[in-house]
Design an enzyme around this catalytic site. Sequence first.
Site, short mmCIF file in Angstrom:
data_model
loop_
_atom_site.label_atom_id
_atom_site.label_comp_id
_atom_site.label_asym_id
_atom_site.label_seq_id
_atom_site.Cartn_x
_atom_site.Cartn_y
_atom_site.Cartn_z
N GLY A 63 0.65 -1.17 -0.02
CA GLY A 63 -0.14 0.10 0.01
C GLY A 63 0.77 1.26 -0.19
O GLY A 63 1.84 1.37 -0.41
N SER A 64 0.51 2.43 0.53
CA SER A 64 1.02 3.63 0.65
C SER A 64 2.38 3.65 1.21
O SER A 64 3.01 4.94 0.90
CB SER A 64 0.25 4.75 1.22
OG SER A 64 -1.28 4.73 0.77
N VAL A 65 2.83 2.80 1.96
CA VAL A 65 4.12 2.90 2.29
C VAL A 65 5.04 2.93 1.09
O VAL A 65 6.56 3.14 1.12
CB VAL A 65 4.69 1.61 3.17
CG1 VAL A 65 4.04 2.05 4.65
CG2 VAL A 65 4.63 0.28 2.73
N MET A 66 4.69 2.35 -0.14
CA MET A 66 5.58 2.33 -1.39
C MET A 66 5.59 3.73 -1.98
O MET A 66 6.47 3.76 -2.89
CB MET A 66 5.02 1.26 -2.34
CG MET A 66 4.92 -0.02 -1.86
SD MET A 66 6.74 -0.62 -1.50
CE MET A 66 7.40 -0.55 -2.84
N LYS A 67 4.91 4.70 -1.64
CA LYS A 67 4.99 5.95 -2.22
C LYS A 67 6.22 6.64 -2.20
O LYS A 67 6.73 7.21 -3.21
CB LYS A 67 3.89 6.93 -1.69
CG LYS A 67 2.37 6.69 -2.09
CD LYS A 67 1.39 7.27 -1.59
CE LYS A 67 -0.13 6.91 -1.89
NZ LYS A 67 -1.03 7.22 -1.27
#
Length: 410
Positions: A278-282
């Site tokens: 999820g968003s931790v890859m941004k």
Amino acid sequence: MFILLAIGLASAILIGRITLLQVIDRPFLQSQGDARTLRHETIPAHRGMITDRNGEPLAISTPVVTLWANPQELPEDAIQRVMLAQALGMSLSDFEARVARFSEHEFMYLRRQMTPAAAQQVLNLRTPGVYPQREYKRYYPAGEVAAQLLGVTNVDDVGQEGLELSYQPYLAGRPGQRRVIKDRRGRLVRELGVINEAQPGGELTLAIDQRIQYMAYRELRAAVAENEADGGVLVMMDARTGEVLAMANLPSYNPNNRAGLDPRGLRNQALVDVFEPGSVMKPLAMAAVLESGVVDRNAVVDTSPGWMRLDQFTIRDFRNYGELDLAGILEHSSNVGMSRLALRLSDTAIWEKYNQLGLGQAPGTGFPGESTGSLPAPVRWSRSERATLSYGYGLSVSAVQLASAYGASQ
């Protein structure tokens, strides 16, 4: 003359018999005697110790005694059997049932891996047919704090899980052998010498810091309790070297007492389990954006009206954030902002960055069952697939892979 002749004949027969036994049949008789009294005993090898980076022990082997018996030599006397059963911590009925089950054999275990003191109390009874066997038992000072990382050994001191299994040949060492003489009851009469010395196992030093491991486990347990979660994982790494300083998992178990063990606690979720991040890859996708040179560091992206349509899919933000700079996209975790940036890059730019950071590849720890995760190859990707990859969907990673990727981007 008759008496002298008889004595001479008897002497001749006796001398002939002695010659037959001592000269002609000597090799055969000696081999048969040795087969009944000469034994080769195994000398157990001391399993190597596992320590943390500061030399603090995480897994050590302690001497124990296993008691075994020849059921055919055990006394029939009821009092002796009651005393033996009590010393072994067994009920008389259980003891009698066990002896009956092995009555046709010459070997049975009475109790495995007793402390030397407890075993000596049993041996002090001098019960016929009861014998000791020296062994080693693994002990883990950190208990449940590092259980999944270290793993366990079985009752024969062979690694079954974790690092104990991965480094089994290195840690196990090589057993020795000695020649002894025993009587017909199996009791040691004389030691004739060592044939091969036991080679102790090698010592394994980890990058783990035991103090940090304890703190990590404590904080993870508190976070799981606070959020009423089923479990959790915590990985701490040195961003400069990539060394893992702590790796904690919940649920866990006590490797020194595995009674009532929950099988879920055996898995080292940090290395074995994968999830869609999820968003931790941004931040990692943003690194690809900045390295591409296509987008200026001071660029502003319009995320209005808070959603966008791609390939019949709708990508949404929590609300309409309007115009955001690159830092603002990360601060507000804007899916729309990351998607618009990803679509400005080449088809493979973000995939190449993720691949460079080790995602979709084995971490190379050698830990049994470590997962490679999933990073689909960029073959005929649609625009929506490129967009979702930028905000952490369409791939899977392990906790160690994610922590390693963040460390590499420092």
